[in-house]
Design an enzyme around this catalytic site. Structure first.
Site, PDB file in Angstrom:
ATOM      1  CG  ASP A 128      -1.887   1.252   1.331  1.00  0.00           C
ATOM      2  OD1 ASP A 128      -1.761   2.095   0.305  1.00  0.00           O
ATOM      3  OD2 ASP A 128      -2.574   1.244   2.234  1.00  0.00           O
ATOM      4  CB  SER A 173      -0.808  11.782 -17.096  1.00  0.00           C
ATOM      5  OG  SER A 173      -1.956  12.407 -17.947  1.00  0.00           O
ATOM      6  CE1 TYR A 208      -4.522  10.287 -12.241  1.00  0.00           C
ATOM      7  CE2 TYR A 208      -4.695  11.899 -14.356  1.00  0.00           C
ATOM      8  CZ  TYR A 208      -4.223  10.744 -13.570  1.00  0.00           C
ATOM      9  OH  TYR A 208      -3.460   9.919 -14.250  1.00  0.00           O
ATOM     10  CE  LYS A 258      -0.711  10.563 -12.909  1.00  0.00           C
ATOM     11  NZ  LYS A 258       0.061   9.406 -12.392  1.00  0.00           N
TER      12      LYS A 258
END
Length: 284
Positions: free
Chosen positions: A53, A133, A146, A150
Site C-alpha cells: 500500500d 500523464s 488529478y 501529475k
C-alpha cells in the site's frame, strides 16, 4: 541497463499499465516483482506479486525489505500506482479528498523513492521510472486535482533526476494520453457534489465513454517504459502513443493563446449550460 539479472519493482501491477509493464519487463529478461494492495493472486503471471500500500510507510518498508531479502538488490523502480476522481468541478472535492489523491499519486512515489534510493546509491546504479500523464504538462478542466498530482510528479521527477544523476541513478517520466484500462471505471466520485455542475459532469462522462474505445493499449506504455529502462542515455520525459506525442509538440510549439482556445473548445467551456442561462428568480 541490461535486463539480464536486473531486479525490477512495479507498483500497481494487478491490472492496466502496471500489469502490462511488469509482463513486458519480465519478457525482456528482468526479474520482476509487481505490487498491489492484495498482494499475491491466483492468476498465472510472468512475475511475482508482493502486498504493498503506497500510502503506508510501514507497508512500503516491508515490501522493499522483502524484495531485498530475496534478491539483495533493486535495479529498476516503476512507480505506477494511482487513481483518479470522476470528472467534476474542483470545488466538488473536499480538502480530505484532495489529500487522498495526493497521498497516492504523489506521496506514494515519494515513499517508494525514499525506500529504494539508499540501496541504489550503495549499488552506484539504478533507474526510477514514474508513470505521469500528458496532464502533467497540460491543464485538465474538471480534473484539476488529478492534473495537479501529475504536474507535481513532473516537477519532483525532474528535480530528483538532477540530484541523483552523479550517483549513477536516472529518473524518467512516461507521459501517456488516454489508455484502455479500468482506470476510468475505478474513478472515485467527488465527495462534495454541487447541482451547478450536474450537466457538465454528465457531458464529460459521456465524452470519456466515447474516447476510451479509441485509446492506446496499455502495451504501448509498457514498451516505452522498457525503452526508458534500457536506454544508455535516458531522456527525462517520454511520451507514450501518437496522441501524447502530438500534444507534447502542440504544447511546445503552439502559441499559448491558440492552445488555450483549443482546450476551451474541446471541453465546450464557453458554451452556456441550461442552468447557466436560466434567469434568477428575481429577474423573472
Amino acid at each position: 541497463m541490461s535486463p539480464k539479472k536486473s531486479i525490477a519493482l512495479v507498483t500497481g501491477a494487478s491490472s492496466g499499465i502496471g500489469k502490462a509493464t511488469a509482463e513486458r519487463l519480465a519478457t525482456a529478461g528482468y526479474k520482476v516483482y509487481g505490487t498491489s494492495r492484495r498482494g499475491a493472486q491466483l492468476n498465472e503471471r510472468s512475475f511475482e506479486m508482493l502486498p504493498l500500500d503506497v500510502t503506508s510507510d510501514a507497508s512500503v518498508a516491508a515490501a522493499v525489505s522483502e524484495l531485498l531479502r530475496r534478491e539483495g538488490r533493486i535495479d529498476l523502480l516503476v512507480n505506477n500506482a494511482g487513481f483518479g476522481i470522476a470528472p467534476a468541478g474542483a470545488e466538488e472535492s473536499s480538502v480530505e479528498q484532495a489529500h487522498a489523491i495526493f497521498e497516492t499519486n504523489l506521496f506514494g512515489i515519494v515513499r517508494m523513492t525514499r525506500a529504494v534510493v539508499p540501496h541504489m546509491r550503495k549499488q552506484g546504479s539504478g533507474r526510477i521510472i514514474n508513470i505521469g500523464s500528458v496532464l502533467g504538462f497540460l491543464p485538465m478542466p474538471f480534473g484539476a486535482l488529478y492534473s495537479a498530482t501529475k504536474h507535481a510528479v513532473e516537477g519532483y521527477s525532474e528535480s530528483l533526476d538532477h540530484e541523483l544523476r552523479t550517483r549513477g541513478i536516472r529518473v524518467c517520466v512516461i507521459e501517456p494520453a488516454y489508455t484502455k484500462t479500468a482506470f476510468d471505471a475505478n474513478f472515485v466520485e467527488p465527495d462534495a457534489k454541487l447541482d451547478e455542475y450536474r450537466e457538465i459532469r454528465a457531458a464529460l462522462n459521456k465524452l470519456v465513454q466515447v474516447l476510451m474505445p479509441k485509446a492506446d493499449d496499455p502495451g504501448v506504455v509498457a514498451e516505452v517504459v522498457l525503452r526508458a529502462a534500457k536506454a544508455a542515455r535516458p531522456k527525462l520525459r517520454y511520451t507514450a502513443g501518437v496522441t501524447a506525442g502530438r500534444l507534447r509538440l502542440l504544447h511546445k510549439f503552439a502559441p499559448a493563446g491558440l492552445l488555450d482556445a483549443g482546450i476551451r473548445k474541446d471541453f465546450q467551456l464557453d458554451v452556456p449550460t441550461a442552468s447557466a442561462v436560466r434567469k434568477p428568480a428575481a429577474a423573472r
